[in-house]
Scaffold this motif. Structure first.
Motif, short mmCIF file in Angstrom:
data_model
loop_
_atom_site.label_atom_id
_atom_site.label_comp_id
_atom_site.label_asym_id
_atom_site.label_seq_id
_atom_site.Cartn_x
_atom_site.Cartn_y
_atom_site.Cartn_z
N ARG A 5 9.93 -4.98 -0.70
CA ARG A 5 9.77 -4.45 0.66
C ARG A 5 9.55 -2.93 0.63
O ARG A 5 8.74 -2.39 1.38
CB ARG A 5 10.97 -4.82 1.52
N PHE A 9 6.11 -1.05 1.69
CA PHE A 9 6.15 0.05 2.67
C PHE A 9 5.40 1.26 2.14
O PHE A 9 4.59 1.87 2.85
CB PHE A 9 7.61 0.41 2.97
N THR A 12 1.63 1.19 2.34
CA THR A 12 1.01 1.28 3.67
C THR A 12 1.36 2.58 4.41
O THR A 12 0.91 2.78 5.53
CB THR A 12 1.43 0.08 4.53
N HIS A 13 2.17 3.43 3.78
CA HIS A 13 2.57 4.68 4.42
C HIS A 13 2.31 5.82 3.43
O HIS A 13 2.99 5.94 2.41
CB HIS A 13 4.04 4.65 4.82
N GLU A 52 13.21 0.85 6.62
CA GLU A 52 13.44 -0.16 7.65
C GLU A 52 13.35 0.45 9.05
O GLU A 52 12.78 -0.14 9.97
CB GLU A 52 14.80 -0.83 7.46
N SER A 55 9.66 1.36 9.97
CA SER A 55 8.91 0.15 10.35
C SER A 55 9.33 -0.34 11.74
O SER A 55 8.50 -0.84 12.51
CB SER A 55 9.15 -0.96 9.31
N TYR A 56 10.60 -0.17 12.05
CA TYR A 56 11.14 -0.64 13.33
C TYR A 56 10.65 0.22 14.50
O TYR A 56 10.33 -0.31 15.57
CB TYR A 56 12.67 -0.61 13.26
N GLU A 58 8.08 2.86 14.48
CA GLU A 58 6.81 3.57 14.47
C GLU A 58 5.80 3.06 15.50
O GLU A 58 4.82 3.76 15.78
CB GLU A 58 6.18 3.52 13.07
#
Length: 283
Positions: A5, A9, A12-13, A52, A55-56, A58
């Motif tokens: 995970r 992340f 993609t960031h 986490e 992602s929650y 953004e």
């Protein structure tokens, strides 16, 4: 798996680099919204630990997070550099979210630059007070020893020992599932930590004892705009947690039942409470 995970992340960031007057920041700026959430990490000093939360949030907020520059060895220098970074990136309406050490640094930033803070969320932290300094005096010698050993011993050996100690501090009081996730995350996040970063985090933690304490007047411009999320079984003792509450004017205080210091990494209750607070106070 947590490691997968985190790697997904990071794929993609994209992190960026910016050169400022006295340092260079490795930072992530992502998401979009009317407010920017500035995430300050704890003693790990690795912004990826917020993956986490990023992602929650953004999809509703712009997010700024970064590693603490390893050439800045005092909290005052970190605070000044963070202010310069926010100014350089033209961040408007920043809401600071600080965890553990990041919560202490957030308080020092607010004391120095109150006009640059729209709101505060402090997680698993204590007040930047004499009570907190007193309660953590027992850690001065271990911190100094860790810095010294990191300088003279093979770094792999030192890092292994610090991972072990950090896992113990962060999982004390939590459940088996959270312990498993925190343990895997710590091994993943520490895997690429440099010697200079680890040594400098030791300097910054020790500098807390030399940093100025805060008073209630430092936060008087934020009535009703402060959320405190405090685990019942935290690394910060109750006296330190209560001194944090006393510093704030009308804070929202939520005690997390059964929580431990590392719980915020994966316990969605923290994210849900922050989301409710942000909508209630800023939307």
């Amino acid at each position: 798996m947590i490691s997968e995970r985190i790697n997904n992340f990071l794929e993609t960031h994209e992190y960026q680099t910016i050169q400022l007057s006295n340092t260079t920041f490795h930072y992530l700026l992502c998401g979009s919204g009317n407010y920017t959430l500035v995430l300050l990490d704890g003693g790990l000093g690795t912004s990826e630990s917020w993956f986490e939360y990023i992602s929650y949030f953004e999809t509703s907020y712009q997010i700024l997070t970064f590693a603490f520059p390893s050439n800045l060895k005092t909290n005052a220098q970190q605070v000044s550099a963070i202010y310069e970074l926010i100014d350089a990136l033209k961040i408007q309406k920043p809401i600071f979210i600080g965890g553990s050490y990041g919560g202490l640094l957030t308080q020092l930033f607010t004391k120095q630059y109150p006009q640059s803070v729209e709101g505060l969320v402090l997680i698993s932290s204590g007040g930047m007070t004499d009570e907190t300094k007193k309660s953590f005096k027992k850690f001065i010698l271990p911190f100094r020893l860790s810095v010294l050993l990191a300088k003279v011993l093979p770094f792999r050996m030192v890092r292994k020992n610090i991972i072990k100690e950090s896992i113990q501090n962060m999982t004390n009081g939590t459940n088996q599932e959270n312990t498993k996730q925190i343990t895997e995350a710590m091994h993943t996040l520490y895997a690429d930590m440099s010697k200079s970063t680890l040594i400098n985090m030791g300097h910054l933690l020790l500098d807390i004892f030399n940093s100025p304490t805060c008073t209630k007047a430092d936060f008087q411009q934020l009535p009703g705009k402060v959320l405190l999320l405090l685990p019942e079984k935290d690394f910060f003792p109750k006296e330190s947690q209560k001194s944090l509450i006393r510093l704030m004017s009308g804070p929202d205080v939520i005690w997390i039942d059964g929580g431990a210091h590392g719980d915020p990494m994966f316990n969605t209750e923290y994210m849900e409470q922050i989301a409710l607070f942000l909508v209630d106070k800023f939307e």
